[in-house]
Motif scaffolding. Structure first.
Motif, PDB file in Angstrom:
ATOM      1  N   GLU A 241       0.501   4.232  -2.890  1.00 37.91           N
ATOM      2  CA  GLU A 241      -0.415   5.274  -2.426  1.00 37.91           C
ATOM      3  C   GLU A 241      -0.133   6.632  -3.048  1.00 37.91           C
ATOM      4  O   GLU A 241      -1.050   7.407  -3.316  1.00 37.91           O
ATOM      5  CB  GLU A 241      -0.371   5.356  -0.899  1.00 37.91           C
ATOM      6  CG  GLU A 241      -1.185   4.248  -0.233  1.00 37.91           C
ATOM      7  CD  GLU A 241      -1.086   4.252   1.274  1.00 37.91           C
ATOM      8  OE1 GLU A 241      -0.221   4.990   1.816  1.00 37.91           O
ATOM      9  OE2 GLU A 241      -1.865   3.525   1.912  1.00 37.91           O
TER      10      GLU A 241
ATOM     11  N   LEU B 281      -7.354   6.137   1.372  1.00 35.97           N
ATOM     12  CA  LEU B 281      -6.072   6.673   1.830  1.00 35.97           C
ATOM     13  C   LEU B 281      -6.204   7.491   3.107  1.00 35.97           C
ATOM     14  O   LEU B 281      -5.210   8.040   3.594  1.00 35.97           O
ATOM     15  CB  LEU B 281      -5.441   7.543   0.733  1.00 35.97           C
ATOM     16  CG  LEU B 281      -5.188   6.872  -0.618  1.00 35.97           C
ATOM     17  CD1 LEU B 281      -4.431   7.811  -1.545  1.00 35.97           C
ATOM     18  CD2 LEU B 281      -4.432   5.567  -0.460  1.00 35.97           C
TER      19      LEU B 281
ATOM     20  N   LYS C 136       0.827  -1.198   0.000  1.00 34.93           N
ATOM     21  CA  LYS C 136       0.000   0.000   0.000  1.00 34.93           C
ATOM     22  C   LYS C 136       0.868   1.257   0.000  1.00 34.93           C
ATOM     23  O   LYS C 136       0.602   2.215  -0.740  1.00 34.93           O
ATOM     24  CB  LYS C 136      -0.919  -0.002   1.225  1.00 34.93           C
ATOM     25  CG  LYS C 136      -2.035  -1.031   1.157  1.00 34.93           C
ATOM     26  CD  LYS C 136      -2.916  -0.961   2.404  1.00 34.93           C
ATOM     27  CE  LYS C 136      -4.060  -1.957   2.317  1.00 34.93           C
ATOM     28  NZ  LYS C 136      -4.900  -1.946   3.530  1.00 34.93           N
TER      29      LYS C 136
END
Length: 226
Positions: free
Chosen positions: A200, A217, A196
């Motif tokens: 991101e 997020l 992630k």
């Protein structure tokens, strides 16, 4: 070479946007490198490289053909990653998957049942993304199958056409953007934290205007005055 020079000189900003998206796709492929479908995703990535080279070289029909192949295989692999038995049949050549099944509103990648399990945050934007997928696929197909309106646009020799180059770049940008969204919908919530963290920045860069991404997020949501 003259064509490549002219195409790149006249479309620098558009090319940079496409290559930025392509670089972010490469990051996703690295994050997913241990997944069974990674081989198909890497193969499709090579198709995009061929499409880009063809577009810059004036091989316009081949550019749209390879771009559609990239879209079909990438989105197909993402979709079938959730159906392991069918994915294996597809890889072994037993099963042919149709674009209509991938984009089905009832059972496809952006159907409500699929999103409910993998990314319910994206439910409100599913129609927009699905429409973008279909538009990109349709435009590529029109060049491949020799539709009269597109066939008349194609030069009979290798010569620079700014209008067709611009359309390919626009279609490629839409194709890559929707592909990244497909990857997010299918994989983001199941990634380990390290994965992630790797992607991101890309999601925020391209999709921070979407409420789904801001929620995923944990970015602040816009507060509208009452």
């Amino acid at each position: 070479m003259e064509h490549i020079v002219q195409a790149t000189r006249s479309n620098e900003a558009e090319i940079n946007r496409v290559l930025h998206l392509e670089a972010d796709l490469a990051v996703w492929l690295e994050v997913l490198s241990t997944h069974p479908e990674s081989q198909q995703l890497r193969s499709a990535h090579r198709d995009f490289g061929l499409a880009f080279y063809a577009a810059m070289s004036g091989l316009y029909r081949q550019a749209f053909s390879s771009l559609r192949s990239f879209l079909e295989v990438t989105v197909g692999a993402i979709y079938l990653s959730a159906h392991e038995f069918k994915r294996r049949q597809w890889v072994s050549g037993i099963l042919d998957i149709s674009w209509s099944s991938i984009t089905s509103k009832d059972e496809g990648l952006y159907s409500s049942p699929f999103l409910k399990e993998f990314c319910p945050e994206a439910m409100d934007e599913k129609d927009v993304v699905l429409d973008d997928l279909r538009q990109a696929y349709r435009r590529c197909s029109e060049y491949i199958h020799g539709k009269v309106s597109t066939s008349q646009l194609l030069p009979t020799d290798i010569s620079y056409r700014e209008d067709i180059t611009n359309e390919w770049l626009s279609t490629a940008e839409k194709t890559l953007t929707t592909t990244l969204h497909c990857l997010m919908v299918r994989y983001y919530k199941d990634l380990p934290q390290s994965g992630k963290s790797t992607i991101e920045g890309s999601l925020e860069d391209h999709f921070s205007h979407l409420i789904s991404v801001r929620r995923l997020l944990q970015l602040p949501l816009e507060v509208r005055p009452s």
